[in-house]
Design a protein around this motif. Structure first.
Motif, PDB file in Angstrom:
ATOM      1  N   MET A 120       2.272  17.359  -0.109  1.00 61.48           N
ATOM      2  CA  MET A 120       1.017  17.811   0.479  1.00 61.48           C
ATOM      3  C   MET A 120       0.809  17.279   1.890  1.00 61.48           C
ATOM      4  N   SER A 121       1.454  16.184   2.247  1.00 57.15           N
ATOM      5  CA  SER A 121       1.302  15.639   3.602  1.00 57.15           C
ATOM      6  C   SER A 121       2.500  15.992   4.472  1.00 57.15           C
ATOM      7  N   ARG A 122       3.413  16.797   3.925  1.00 55.77           N
ATOM      8  CA  ARG A 122       4.642  17.182   4.622  1.00 55.77           C
ATOM      9  C   ARG A 122       5.374  15.944   5.146  1.00 55.77           C
ATOM     10  N   GLY A 123       5.421  14.920   4.325  1.00 56.81           N
ATOM     11  CA  GLY A 123       6.128  13.693   4.680  1.00 56.81           C
ATOM     12  C   GLY A 123       5.278  12.671   5.412  1.00 56.81           C
ATOM     13  N   GLY A 124       4.058  13.022   5.798  1.00 53.70           N
ATOM     14  CA  GLY A 124       3.198  12.113   6.571  1.00 53.70           C
ATOM     15  C   GLY A 124       2.830  10.832   5.849  1.00 53.70           C
ATOM     16  N   VAL A 125       2.811  10.865   4.522  1.00 55.66           N
ATOM     17  CA  VAL A 125       2.489   9.666   3.762  1.00 55.66           C
ATOM     18  C   VAL A 125       3.539   8.583   4.003  1.00 55.66           C
ATOM     19  N   GLN A 126       4.727   8.994   4.416  1.00 56.58           N
ATOM     20  CA  GLN A 126       5.790   8.020   4.694  1.00 56.58           C
ATOM     21  C   GLN A 126       5.424   7.087   5.848  1.00 56.58           C
ATOM     22  N   ASP A 127       4.571   7.548   6.771  1.00 50.56           N
ATOM     23  CA  ASP A 127       4.125   6.664   7.852  1.00 50.56           C
ATOM     24  C   ASP A 127       3.339   5.478   7.290  1.00 50.56           C
ATOM     25  N   ALA A 128       2.468   5.759   6.324  1.00 52.23           N
ATOM     26  CA  ALA A 128       1.695   4.680   5.698  1.00 52.23           C
ATOM     27  C   ALA A 128       2.610   3.749   4.917  1.00 52.23           C
ATOM     28  N   VAL A 129       3.588   4.308   4.221  1.00 58.23           N
ATOM     29  CA  VAL A 129       4.537   3.495   3.456  1.00 58.23           C
ATOM     30  C   VAL A 129       5.351   2.617   4.405  1.00 58.23           C
ATOM     31  N   LYS A 130       5.726   3.172   5.521  1.00 55.87           N
ATOM     32  CA  LYS A 130       6.470   2.399   6.525  1.00 55.87           C
ATOM     33  C   LYS A 130       5.625   1.227   7.021  1.00 55.87           C
ATOM     34  N   GLN A 131       4.345   1.464   7.256  1.00 50.52           N
ATOM     35  CA  GLN A 131       3.445   0.394   7.693  1.00 50.52           C
ATOM     36  C   GLN A 131       3.343  -0.706   6.634  1.00 50.52           C
ATOM     37  N   LEU A 132       3.275  -0.323   5.369  1.00 50.82           N
ATOM     38  CA  LEU A 132       3.238  -1.322   4.302  1.00 50.82           C
ATOM     39  C   LEU A 132       4.483  -2.201   4.350  1.00 50.82           C
ATOM     40  N   GLY A 133       5.626  -1.589   4.559  1.00 51.33           N
ATOM     41  CA  GLY A 133       6.870  -2.350   4.668  1.00 51.33           C
ATOM     42  C   GLY A 133       6.854  -3.293   5.852  1.00 51.33           C
ATOM     43  N   MET A 134       6.292  -2.842   6.974  1.00 51.53           N
ATOM     44  CA  MET A 134       6.277  -3.661   8.187  1.00 51.53           C
ATOM     45  C   MET A 134       5.351  -4.870   8.056  1.00 51.53           C
ATOM     46  N   ILE A 135       4.338  -4.787   7.214  1.00 54.04           N
ATOM     47  CA  ILE A 135       3.432  -5.936   7.057  1.00 54.04           C
ATOM     48  C   ILE A 135       3.804  -6.790   5.845  1.00 54.04           C
ATOM     49  N   GLY A 136       4.967  -6.515   5.256  1.00 53.28           N
ATOM     50  CA  GLY A 136       5.434  -7.327   4.138  1.00 53.28           C
ATOM     51  C   GLY A 136       4.825  -6.952   2.802  1.00 53.28           C
ATOM     52  N   ALA A 137       4.315  -5.737   2.687  1.00 57.48           N
ATOM     53  CA  ALA A 137       3.669  -5.312   1.446  1.00 57.48           C
ATOM     54  C   ALA A 137       4.487  -4.246   0.718  1.00 57.48           C
ATOM     55  N   ALA A 138       5.780  -4.241   0.910  1.00 53.77           N
ATOM     56  CA  ALA A 138       6.627  -3.223   0.276  1.00 53.77           C
ATOM     57  C   ALA A 138       6.515  -3.248  -1.249  1.00 53.77           C
ATOM     58  N   ALA A 139       6.263  -4.405  -1.821  1.00 58.98           N
ATOM     59  CA  ALA A 139       6.133  -4.501  -3.281  1.00 58.98           C
ATOM     60  C   ALA A 139       4.900  -3.756  -3.790  1.00 58.98           C
ATOM     61  N   SER A 140       3.954  -3.450  -2.904  1.00 60.37           N
ATOM     62  CA  SER A 140       2.723  -2.754  -3.294  1.00 60.37           C
ATOM     63  C   SER A 140       2.811  -1.239  -3.131  1.00 60.37           C
ATOM     64  N   ILE A 141       3.956  -0.732  -2.737  1.00 61.82           N
ATOM     65  CA  ILE A 141       4.085   0.709  -2.482  1.00 61.82           C
ATOM     66  C   ILE A 141       3.778   1.549  -3.723  1.00 61.82           C
ATOM     67  N   PRO A 142       4.268   1.203  -4.924  1.00 66.64           N
ATOM     68  CA  PRO A 142       3.898   2.024  -6.097  1.00 66.64           C
ATOM     69  C   PRO A 142       2.382   2.073  -6.320  1.00 66.64           C
ATOM     70  N   GLU A 143       1.694   0.947  -6.140  1.00 65.22           N
ATOM     71  CA  GLU A 143       0.240   0.933  -6.295  1.00 65.22           C
ATOM     72  C   GLU A 143      -0.437   1.752  -5.203  1.00 65.22           C
ATOM     73  N   PHE A 144       0.149   1.747  -3.998  1.00 63.72           N
ATOM     74  CA  PHE A 144      -0.383   2.571  -2.908  1.00 63.72           C
ATOM     75  C   PHE A 144      -0.353   4.041  -3.305  1.00 63.72           C
ATOM     76  N   TYR A 145       0.788   4.499  -3.837  1.00 63.45           N
ATOM     77  CA  TYR A 145       0.896   5.901  -4.232  1.00 63.45           C
ATOM     78  C   TYR A 145      -0.126   6.249  -5.318  1.00 63.45           C
ATOM     79  N   LEU A 146      -0.292   5.386  -6.305  1.00 63.11           N
ATOM     80  CA  LEU A 146      -1.269   5.661  -7.364  1.00 63.11           C
ATOM     81  C   LEU A 146      -2.691   5.677  -6.825  1.00 63.11           C
ATOM     82  N   THR A 147      -3.021   4.741  -5.956  1.00 61.07           N
ATOM     83  CA  THR A 147      -4.360   4.691  -5.380  1.00 61.07           C
ATOM     84  C   THR A 147      -4.634   5.934  -4.545  1.00 61.07           C
ATOM     85  N   ALA A 148      -3.670   6.329  -3.720  1.00 62.38           N
ATOM     86  CA  ALA A 148      -3.834   7.534  -2.903  1.00 62.38           C
ATOM     87  C   ALA A 148      -3.994   8.765  -3.799  1.00 62.38           C
ATOM     88  N   LYS A 149      -3.217   8.841  -4.887  1.00 57.89           N
ATOM     89  CA  LYS A 149      -3.328   9.967  -5.820  1.00 57.89           C
ATOM     90  C   LYS A 149      -4.720  10.014  -6.442  1.00 57.89           C
TER      91      LYS A 149
END
Length: 166
Positions: A120-149
């Motif tokens: 639905m975001s045509r890949g745009g959600v990957q920018d937010a996921v990339k930011q999570l990785g850059m701030i050291g929050a990569a372990a929270s990515i699954p929770e990010f997807y569920l929260t966004a959903k």
């Protein structure tokens, strides 16, 4: 993708190491979507979101049945104070017996949320996921997807099959 502001969306997932769901025949996700679209009351008229508000479990329990959730004999929700809820059976079950069967289409998973959000975001959600990785929050990515959903479903209001319990 547009996300509306949301103060908090609590949800509960009940798991038991003794619960195995394989014995129930699966229900189709289209059955879930068709049955869950019955709407009569706006969210703000149905839900009291105060922390100490009693939980209105009877409509939730009915919604589960409409969506094809199958239960073992004697399955019931129970509470001593109307605030904290658990499940129990009124019948003895052998260890490893199925307690509840949830249709696949009704399950919110981070993998399914990721796929949907990427489409639905045509890949745009990957920018937010990339930011999570850059701030050291990569372990929270699954929770990010569920929260966004959950936020997307909240925004859909009447169009969301999850609306009755968001």
């Amino acid at each position: 993708m547009r996300i509306s502001p949301l103060a908090a969306t609590p949800f509960l997932v009940l798991l038991s190491p003794m619960s195995v769901v394989f014995a129930f025949a699966p229900s189709s996700s289209s059955q879930f979507a068709a049955n869950a679209k019955i709407r009569t009351t706006p969210l703000n008229a149905m839900v009291d979101t105060r922390e100490q508000a009693p939980r209105n479990m009877q409509p939730f329990d009915g919604w589960l049945g409409q969506c094809g959730v199958q239960r073992c004999n004697g399955f019931q929700f129970t509470s001593t104070d109307g605030l904290d809820w658990s499940v129990m059976t009124t019948e003895n079950l052998p260890a490893g017996s199925p307690v509840i069967g949830v249709p696949e289409g009704m399950i919110l998973s981070s993998n399914k949320a990721k796929q949907e959000l990427e489409q639905m975001s045509r890949g745009g959600v990957q920018d937010a996921v990339k930011q999570l990785g850059m701030i050291g929050a990569a372990a929270s990515i699954p929770e990010f997807y569920l929260t966004a959903k959950i936020l997307v479903e909240y925004e859909r209001e009447q169009q969301s099959p999850y609306f009755p319990w968001l």
